[in-house]
Design an enzyme around this catalytic site. Sequence first.
Site, PDB file in Angstrom:
ATOM      1  N   LYS A  50       1.200  -1.153   0.237  1.00  0.00           N
ATOM      2  CA  LYS A  50       0.254   0.116  -0.127  1.00  0.00           C
ATOM      3  C   LYS A  50       0.809   1.098  -0.050  1.00  0.00           C
ATOM      4  CE  LYS A  50      -4.461  -1.145   1.257  1.00  0.00           C
ATOM      5  NZ  LYS A  50      -5.429  -1.552   2.737  1.00  0.00           N
ATOM      6  N   LYS A 100      -4.638  -9.529  -6.300  1.00  0.00           N
ATOM      7  CA  LYS A 100      -5.563  -9.865  -4.868  1.00  0.00           C
ATOM      8  C   LYS A 100      -6.849  -8.952  -5.728  1.00  0.00           C
ATOM      9  CE  LYS A 100      -5.988  -7.830  -1.393  1.00  0.00           C
ATOM     10  NZ  LYS A 100      -7.139  -7.779  -0.836  1.00  0.00           N
ATOM     11  N   LYS A 119     -10.250  -3.405  -3.313  1.00  0.00           N
ATOM     12  CA  LYS A 119     -11.854  -2.329  -3.113  1.00  0.00           C
ATOM     13  C   LYS A 119     -10.958  -1.342  -3.859  1.00  0.00           C
ATOM     14  CE  LYS A 119     -13.022  -2.906   1.347  1.00  0.00           C
ATOM     15  NZ  LYS A 119     -11.951  -2.582   1.823  1.00  0.00           N
TER      16      LYS A 119
HETATM   17  N1  AQP Z   1      -9.289 -10.680  -3.083  1.00  0.00           N
HETATM   18  C1  AQP Z   1      -9.717 -11.055  -1.781  1.00  0.00           C
HETATM   19  N2  AQP Z   1     -10.267 -12.533  -1.857  1.00  0.00           N
HETATM   20  C2  AQP Z   1     -11.098 -13.140  -0.350  1.00  0.00           C
HETATM   21  N3  AQP Z   1     -11.339 -11.661   0.698  1.00  0.00           N
HETATM   22  C3  AQP Z   1     -10.593 -10.950   0.671  1.00  0.00           C
HETATM   23  N4  AQP Z   1     -10.257  -9.451   1.306  1.00  0.00           N
HETATM   24  C4  AQP Z   1     -10.645  -8.483   0.782  1.00  0.00           C
HETATM   25  N5  AQP Z   1      -9.680  -8.279  -0.629  1.00  0.00           N
HETATM   26  C5  AQP Z   1      -9.845 -10.286  -0.809  1.00  0.00           C
HETATM   27  C6  AQP Z   1     -11.074 -10.042   2.705  1.00  0.00           C
HETATM   28  O1  AQP Z   1     -12.224  -9.097   3.420  1.00  0.00           O
HETATM   29  C7  AQP Z   1     -12.030  -8.310   3.833  1.00  0.00           C
HETATM   30  C8  AQP Z   1     -12.151  -7.315   4.350  1.00  0.00           C
HETATM   31  O2  AQP Z   1     -11.180  -6.317   3.780  1.00  0.00           O
HETATM   32  P1  AQP Z   1     -11.010  -5.408   3.953  1.00  0.00           P
HETATM   33  O3  AQP Z   1     -11.799  -3.515   3.759  1.00  0.00           O
HETATM   34  O4  AQP Z   1      -9.918  -5.016   5.449  1.00  0.00           O
HETATM   35  O5  AQP Z   1      -9.874  -4.694   3.227  1.00  0.00           O
HETATM   36  P2  AQP Z   1      -8.414  -5.376   2.262  1.00  0.00           P
HETATM   37  O6  AQP Z   1      -7.874  -6.846   3.216  1.00  0.00           O
HETATM   38  O7  AQP Z   1      -7.626  -4.592   2.195  1.00  0.00           O
HETATM   39  O8  AQP Z   1      -9.136  -5.301   0.866  1.00  0.00           O
HETATM   40  P3  AQP Z   1      -9.828  -5.017  -0.130  1.00  0.00           P
HETATM   41  O9  AQP Z   1     -10.864  -5.425  -0.643  1.00  0.00           O
HETATM   42  O10 AQP Z   1      -8.306  -4.939  -1.282  1.00  0.00           O
HETATM   43  O11 AQP Z   1      -9.622  -3.027   0.534  1.00  0.00           O
HETATM   44  P4  AQP Z   1      -8.749  -2.061  -0.211  1.00  0.00           P
HETATM   45  O12 AQP Z   1      -8.577  -1.798  -1.512  1.00  0.00           O
HETATM   46  O13 AQP Z   1      -9.189  -0.777   0.891  1.00  0.00           O
HETATM   47  O14 AQP Z   1      -7.315  -2.405   0.713  1.00  0.00           O
HETATM   48  C9  AQP Z   1     -10.975  -9.431   4.989  1.00  0.00           C
HETATM   49  O15 AQP Z   1     -11.206  -9.730   5.441  1.00  0.00           O
HETATM   50  C10 AQP Z   1      -9.837  -9.691   3.962  1.00  0.00           C
HETATM   51  O16 AQP Z   1      -9.417 -10.820   4.137  1.00  0.00           O
END
Ligand code: AQP
Length: 333
Positions: A112, A193, A196
């Site tokens: 990040k 991965k 969002k």
């Molecule tokens: N690609 C993924 N596959 C499976 N699980 C996923 N999670 C996130 N991406 C995947 C799980 O969703 C939960 C919430 O995630 P978060 O909001 O804490 O953010 P993150 O893990 O950093 O996921 P994102 O979607 O990629 O968000 P951004 O882009 O904001 O960083 C967690 O349980 C995560 O493991």
Amino acid sequence: MKARVLSGMQPTGNLHIGNYLGALKTWAKIQYDYESIFCIVDLHAITVQQDPARLRAKIEEIAAIYLAAGIDPKHSAIMVQSAVPAHAELAWMLTCVTPMGWLSRMTQFKAKSAAQETIGDGLFQYPVLMAADILLYQAAIVPVGEDQAQHLELTRDIAQRFNSMFGDTFVMPATELPAIGARVMGLDDPLTKMSKSSSGAGHAVALLDPPERIRKTIMRATTDSNPSVSFEGMGPGVENLLNIYQAFSGCSDGEIRTAFEGLRYGDLKKRVADMVISHLEPFQKRYREITAKPGYVAGVLREGAERVAPIANSTVELVKRKMGLYSADSRKA
Ligand code: AQP
């Protein structure tokens, strides 16, 4: 007394099928086996720059998504992290016992921070705040996707360090990963991965995307140079599509092999799109019903915060006493 489960999501963008298959689906399934708390972690969201109006709107959107996915507010508390100040208080206390070297090994920080022009200190401290979220409620189980497993390990390290410095205080939380869907990859790039905050049009299927858009995104997914599915050797894009299908359908490995071996990629994508749409259509209908009730989601969030605040405050008091800070007990004396 039932053990506690806790997990959360950041209101940083549109929740996608990775968030659902990696975490939300498990939450809905296991909630009744535990005393369950599900957060919208807005303090985590601000570790990278957010538009305030959008952030505010996303908080209630995500709460409504939890409800539409089957989180039952009569049983499980749904709350916003910043509504319970104890999260930030405990995070500071834990920051003071966390070696910087532990944080600098976090792969999510490396990924990040590479995308930021200026790296805020909050992004570095992010995993300590996550440890505070979990330890505040003495959660025994934390259902997350695979990308969060390293942060959970760090949470256990912090808890252990605190316990050995100040005496037994925190419950050691266990990570719960789903067997299938723990890491859903980007449809445009199956080596990264699904996320969002990635903005590419073909990257993710958002949970609130209309059916035509879902179909279009899946039909455009990256595969490989073969014409059809072969279990003897397949590229990561095809594997990702099969995982998505399996996670939604609940089919066994054998059933997947029988159904897809030799199928042309166009037909594979069509079947994946049908499966995803058939699950998301009823979910989206529930989402529309929930958001049509004025004040309902805000009420659920208010009630959730009121329910969990006493647990959080009593942990902060305990930690203050252990650390020698000025606790409620010291004020009475
Ligand atoms: N690609 C993924 N596959 C499976 N699980 C996923 N999670 C996130 N991406 C995947 C799980 O969703 C939960 C919430 O995630 P978060 O909001 O804490 O953010 P993150 O893990 O950093 O996921 P994102 O979607 O990629 O968000 P951004 O882009 O904001 O960083 C967690 O349980 C995560 O493991």
